[in-house]
Design an enzyme around this catalytic site. Structure first.
Site, mmCIF file in Angstrom:
data_model
loop_
_atom_site.group_PDB
_atom_site.id
_atom_site.type_symbol
_atom_site.label_atom_id
_atom_site.label_comp_id
_atom_site.label_asym_id
_atom_site.label_seq_id
_atom_site.Cartn_x
_atom_site.Cartn_y
_atom_site.Cartn_z
ATOM 1 N N GLN A 100 -5.518 1.591 14.781
ATOM 2 C CA GLN A 100 -4.354 2.261 13.944
ATOM 3 C C GLN A 100 -3.572 3.517 15.007
ATOM 4 O OE1 GLN A 100 -5.631 4.009 10.325
ATOM 5 N NE2 GLN A 100 -3.495 4.774 9.685
ATOM 6 N N ARG B 220 -0.584 15.587 13.570
ATOM 7 C CA ARG B 220 0.664 16.669 13.587
ATOM 8 C C ARG B 220 0.407 18.084 13.048
ATOM 9 N NH1 ARG B 220 2.553 12.064 11.484
ATOM 10 N NH2 ARG B 220 2.340 12.957 9.449
ATOM 11 N N GLU C 226 -9.031 4.294 -2.876
ATOM 12 C CA GLU C 226 -7.596 3.928 -3.402
ATOM 13 C C GLU C 226 -7.750 3.452 -4.930
ATOM 14 O OE1 GLU C 226 -4.704 2.206 -1.188
ATOM 15 O OE2 GLU C 226 -5.391 3.027 0.513
ATOM 16 N N LYS D 65 -5.663 -2.719 9.507
ATOM 17 C CA LYS D 65 -5.821 -2.599 8.243
ATOM 18 C C LYS D 65 -5.912 -3.833 7.638
ATOM 19 C CE LYS D 65 -4.613 1.805 6.979
ATOM 20 N NZ LYS D 65 -5.035 2.638 6.259
ATOM 21 N N ARG E 205 -9.641 3.020 12.673
ATOM 22 C CA ARG E 205 -8.734 4.302 13.215
ATOM 23 C C ARG E 205 -8.441 4.135 14.544
ATOM 24 N NH1 ARG E 205 -7.019 5.710 8.126
ATOM 25 N NH2 ARG E 205 -8.790 6.418 6.741
ATOM 26 N N THR F 168 -9.053 -6.297 2.772
ATOM 27 C CA THR F 168 -9.063 -5.023 2.035
ATOM 28 C C THR F 168 -9.924 -5.487 0.690
ATOM 29 O OG1 THR F 168 -6.795 -4.769 2.512
ATOM 30 C CG2 THR F 168 -7.307 -3.942 0.335
ATOM 31 N N GLU G 9 -11.265 3.655 2.892
ATOM 32 C CA GLU G 9 -10.148 4.632 2.187
ATOM 33 C C GLU G 9 -10.380 4.368 0.651
ATOM 34 O OE1 GLU G 9 -6.237 4.037 3.757
ATOM 35 O OE2 GLU G 9 -6.491 5.773 5.456
ATOM 36 N N ASP H 225 -9.372 0.323 1.307
ATOM 37 C CA ASP H 225 -8.350 -0.010 2.340
ATOM 38 C C ASP H 225 -8.925 0.300 3.557
ATOM 39 O OD1 ASP H 225 -5.902 -0.562 3.820
ATOM 40 O OD2 ASP H 225 -5.261 1.659 3.326
ATOM 41 N N ASP I 70 0.888 -1.215 -0.182
ATOM 42 C CA ASP I 70 -0.027 -0.105 0.095
ATOM 43 C C ASP I 70 1.090 1.177 -0.026
ATOM 44 O OD1 ASP I 70 -2.616 1.179 -0.108
ATOM 45 O OD2 ASP I 70 -2.580 1.224 2.162
ATOM 46 N N HIS J 242 -4.676 13.552 1.020
ATOM 47 C CA HIS J 242 -4.729 12.728 1.930
ATOM 48 C C HIS J 242 -3.528 12.979 2.972
ATOM 49 C CE1 HIS J 242 -6.005 9.239 4.383
ATOM 50 N NE2 HIS J 242 -4.716 8.689 4.072
ATOM 51 N N THR K 244 -5.014 6.708 -0.142
ATOM 52 C CA THR K 244 -6.147 7.316 -0.271
ATOM 53 C C THR K 244 -5.979 8.543 -1.235
ATOM 54 O OG1 THR K 244 -6.662 6.748 1.961
ATOM 55 C CG2 THR K 244 -8.176 8.303 1.026
ATOM 56 N N GLU L 180 -11.033 12.119 7.274
ATOM 57 C CA GLU L 180 -10.813 13.501 6.715
ATOM 58 C C GLU L 180 -12.147 14.150 6.600
ATOM 59 O OE1 GLU L 180 -8.752 11.082 3.585
ATOM 60 O OE2 GLU L 180 -8.125 13.309 3.007
#
Lengths: 434, 434
Positions: free
Chosen positions: B247, B150, B208, B260, B244, B264, B206, B240, B134, B141, B367, B381
C-alpha cells in the site's frame, strides 16, 4: 509473422470500410426494434446476426460452441472460452464473408441475418462487467497532469516501477450514445476553505483504450505475463468522463471517486486480439536511466510485440456547431504507443497479488496523451486546467465541456499491406445537471 | 419510539444467545452437505430453512413474496424489494418463533426446516456483489494513520466535509472462514529507491462495518439522505485485509489497489435495520470548530438517530496459541460511534453525482478505531507501523500478521431492557504466500 492481408469480402460495404472491413470482425450485442439483446458481428455497414446464423446451421465444431456461448445477450461466457474458441469463430467468419465464399448464397438467401448497422439496431454493453479497473499507463498524461498538481514533482517515484491502477465503478459503464448528465458534487472554489455544492463546472473527457478480460483466474492464482494473452478477450474505446473540480477536492488520500463514477462510456464493438495482430509493435526502448521492469512484468514476447500502434482521435461538436452544420472539430490525435506499460503487464500486475479477474471485467488504460500540442487526451491538459481555452470554428471557446457538447472517440489502425481497421465510435453528449 | 423487547422464543438456544436471539433474525445463504445454496434465517443455534418453510406453506402475502425473492442462492432480489417486504418477513418470523407461537408444532413436526447451525452448514456470500465501495468514516483511524504518513497534517482538509470513499474490488469479497493467502507484490524497502518483489511482510486487518445496499437508483438519480433507509438492506462485519508495505508504495496518486484486492472478508449474516433499531443513537455533536455538513448530507432524523452503538471486537489466535490451547486474544475493542459520517450520509454522498447503486452492492465503513489504546482497529495503529510490537499470551510478539494467524471480528449490541444481539463472526486465517 503476420502476413499482409488485403483480402476482400463479398459484402461490398466492408471493402475499404473505415472501421469494419473483413479483417476486423468485432463482436457486439445489439437489439433491433426492442428485441431481446443478441450477439452479432460488424462487417461493413451490416451486423451479422450470430444467433440466426447458428439456427441456420452455418457453424459447427469449435465455432459453433463459440457462438453458442454468445447467447443470452452478453459475451461473458464466450470471453471465458478463451483464445481457441475466438480464433475458431474468426476463421469461420473469414470463410463465410471472404470474396469467394461458397456460402454467400446461403447467407444472402436469408437476408435477415445481415442487418443494416445504422438503421434500427441499438448497441448494448457487450458483457456484464464484474469489476472495472482504470489504469494510468499513459506516461505523457501522467506527466502533464502531474505538472499541474505538482510542478516540481510531476511523476511520482513509483510510476516507472508499478503499472498504477485503481478500482472504478462498474455499475455506470454505458455503451456509446448514452447521454452524460452533468454531475453535481462538492468542490472547493479557488482561494476558499469551505466547499460548495453544485453542478460540476469542469467537466472533461479522457481518451482511453478499453480492454475486455477473457478467461479469469481463481482467487489466489496469478496470471503470468507470458499467459496474459489467454486472458484478454478484446479491446474498445473508453471515455473516462471526469469532473475535475470534484476530483481535485475529493481525491486525497484514497483516489478519484465521485468525479468518475457518474458515467464511463465504451465503444460497443469488441475488437479482437486477432484483428489487432498486424498492428502490434515492439515496446519502445525505455529512456536511458529508466528502471527495468521487475521480472514478473518482463516477458520477451511482450517486449517484442506487446505494444500497439493504434491512432486515437477525439472530436467535439457543440450545440452551436450542430446548428451551423459545422462538422465535429478534432481536439486530440494520439496513439496507443504512449502507453508506458503493455496490456499484458497490466494483467500480470493486477493478478500478482492473487486478485481474481473474471471474464467480462473491463480495464481502462488511463488517458493516452502524446507529448505535443494536439495530442493531449483531455481538456485538462489541452487548456492547462482552463487557462488556455480552445477556439472552435463556431467562434465559441471551451475550457471544459458545456451542456450540449458531444465528444466522439475514434480509433484507426493503419499499416502498409494491411486493410485499415477501426473501433467504431464512442460518443456521448452532455446534458444539463438535474 | 423503540419499545423495550426481551421477548423469548420457543427455540431454547435463541434465548440469551449472544448473536441470534429472537430479536435479531438475520438472513443468509447457506448450503448443507454440498446442496445448492439457499436462504435461511439464524435463530439461536439453528438455521431456519426459508425455502422449506415456503414449500410448507408457512408464509403468505407480503412475507411470502419476500421469501420467494430469496430464491436462487442470493438475496439481491429480496434486497431490491426494500423495507416493506423485509418488515413483513420479520413480522412473520416473530410470529413463527415467539414463545407462544401457535405454529411451533407445525415447524417442529418438520424438523428439517430448523437445521443445526454449527453442524454441516456452510455459509456463502449473501448476495452477488455488483460494486464494493470502501469508505473512510472512522475519524480516529484517519487521524491515527494520517499521523504515521503526515505527522504535521494528519487529517486532510476535505475530511470533515466529504465522506471519503473509494472503489474496492468486488470479485474477491469472501464469506467468513475463507483462508487469506498472503499476497505478493512490489514494496520499497526502507531507505531504498528500487522496489523489490515478494510476499507481503506487513499484512494487517481492518475492522469495519459492512453495509448491504437494498433498492438501487437509476443512473442520473440521487438518493436523498431522508430516503436512504429505503436503500439499506442490512449490515455485516467486514475485514479489509491490507498489505501495508504494498500500500505504501502503490497508493499515490490514485489510492490503494493491490494492497487490498487480494481478499475482503465479511460475516455472512445480514443483520437488518429493524434488528438494529434499538441500538440507534443521535449523532454525537461535532466538536467546536468542525464545519456543518452541506445540506445534501444533513437530515434531522439522521442527526437524531443515524448513528449506531455497536461494540466491535477483534481477536487474534496464532498457530502457537492454538497448539497451547490458549483462547484468542483481544486486539481491539471499539464501537461504531467512532463513525464521523452515518450510513445515510454515505448513501446520499455516493449517489449525489448520479452514480447508480444496485441491490447487493456492498459498502465498508472504513476502519473503526477508537481514540485510546486497545481501541485501534488495525495493527498499523496498534504497533505504530511496527514500532511497538504486541505481546501475546503465548510469549510471541506481533508487529503484523504471521502465517497461521487467525483474525476474528465480532460485534455486540447491548441496551438495558433489550435483548443483546450480535453479528456472528468474521474469521480468516493467514496462509503462506504461494
Amino acid at each position: 509473422m503476420t502476413q499482409p492481408n488485403l483480402a476482400r469480402s463479398w459484402v461490398a460495404s466492408a471493402n475499404g470500410h473505415p472501421d469494419f472491413p473483413l479483417q476486423n470482425l468485432p463482436l457486439g450485442i445489439f437489439s433491433q426494434q426492442g428485441s431481446a439483446p443478441r450477439s452479432g458481428v460488424a462487417i461493413g455497414e451490416h451486423i451479422f446476426d450470430l444467433q440466426a446464423a447458428l439456427d441456420a446451421g452455418l457453424f459447427d465444431g469449435a465455432a459453433k460452441r463459440a457462438v453458442e456461448a454468445t447467447r443470452g445477450g452478453q459475451l461473458n461466457a464466450f470471453f471465458e472460452l478463451g483464445r481457441g474458441a475466438r480464433q475458431a469463430l474468426r476463421q469461420r467468419l473469414l470463410e463465410l464473408f471472404g470474396e469467394n465464399s461458397s456460402l454467400r448464397g446461403r447467407i444472402e438467401a436469408e437476408g435477415a441475418r445481415l442487418l443494416p448497422l445504422a438503421a434500427d439496431c441499438v448497441m448494448h454493453l457487450p458483457a456484464k462487467i464484474g469489476d472495472y479497473t482504470d489504469f494510468y499507463v499513459g506516461i505523457e498524461h501522467a506527466q502533464n497532469v502531474g505538472k499541474l498538481f505538482r510542478p516540481d514533482n510531476p511523476l511520482l517515484p513509483n510510476y516507472k516501477h508499478v503499472p498504477i491502477g485503481y478500482h472504478g465503478r462498474a455499475s455506470t459503464v454505458r455503451p456509446s450514445g448514452t447521454d452524460v448528465m452533468r454531475p453535481k458534487g462538492q468542490t472547493l472554489p479557488a482561494g476558499q476553505t469551505e466547499p460548495v455544492f453544485g453542478p460540476c463546472a469542469r467537466l472533461d473527457y479522457e481518451l482511453e483504450l478499453g480492454i475486455w478480460i477473457g478467461q479469469g483466474n481463481a482467487m489466489g492464482d496469478s496470471i503470468a505475463i507470458g499467459d496474459a494473452a489467454e486472458h484478454i478477450a478484446g479491446y474498445c474505446l473508453l471515455n473516462d468522463w471526469s469532473a475535475r473540480d470534484v476530483q481535485a477536492w475529493e481525491y486525497q488520500p484514497l483516489g478519484p471517486f465521485l468525479s468518475k463514477s457518474f458515467i464511463t462510456s465504451v465503444s460497443p464493438w469488441v475488437v479482437t486480439a486477432e484483428a489487432l495482430e498486424p498492428f502490434r509493435k515492439a515496446q519502445p526502448a525505455r529512456p536511458a536511466g529508466d528502471p527495468q521492469p521487475l521480472p514478473y512484468l518482463l516477458d520477451q514476447h511482450d517486449q517484442e510485440a506487446g505494444a500497439f500502434d493504434i491512432e486515437l482521435e477525439v472530436l467535439l461538436q457543440t450545440e452551436a456547431m450542430r446548428e451551423q452544420q459545422l462538422p465535429p472539430q478534432r481536439l486530440t490525435l494520439s496513439n496507443t504507443r504512449h502507453m508506458y506499460w503493455t496490456v499484458a503487464q497490466m494483467v500480470a500486475h493486477h493478478s500478482v497479488n492473487g486478485c481474481q479477474l473474471q471474464a467480462g471485467d473491463l480495464f481502462g488504460s488511463g488517458t493516452l496523451s502524446g507529448p505535443e500540442a494536439g495530442q493531449f487526451g483531455s481538456l485538462l491538459e489541452i487548456t492547462e486546467g482552463g487557462k488556455k481555452p480552445v477556439e472552435l470554428p463556431s467562434g465559441e471557446i471551451r475550457r471544459f465541456l458545456e451542456d450540449g457538447d458531444e465528444i466522439i472517440l475514434r480509433a484507426r489502425c493503419r499499416r502498409e499491406g494491411f486493410a485499415s481497421i477501426g473501433f467504431g465510435e464512442c460518443r456521448g453528449r452532455v446534458l444539463p445537471a438535474r
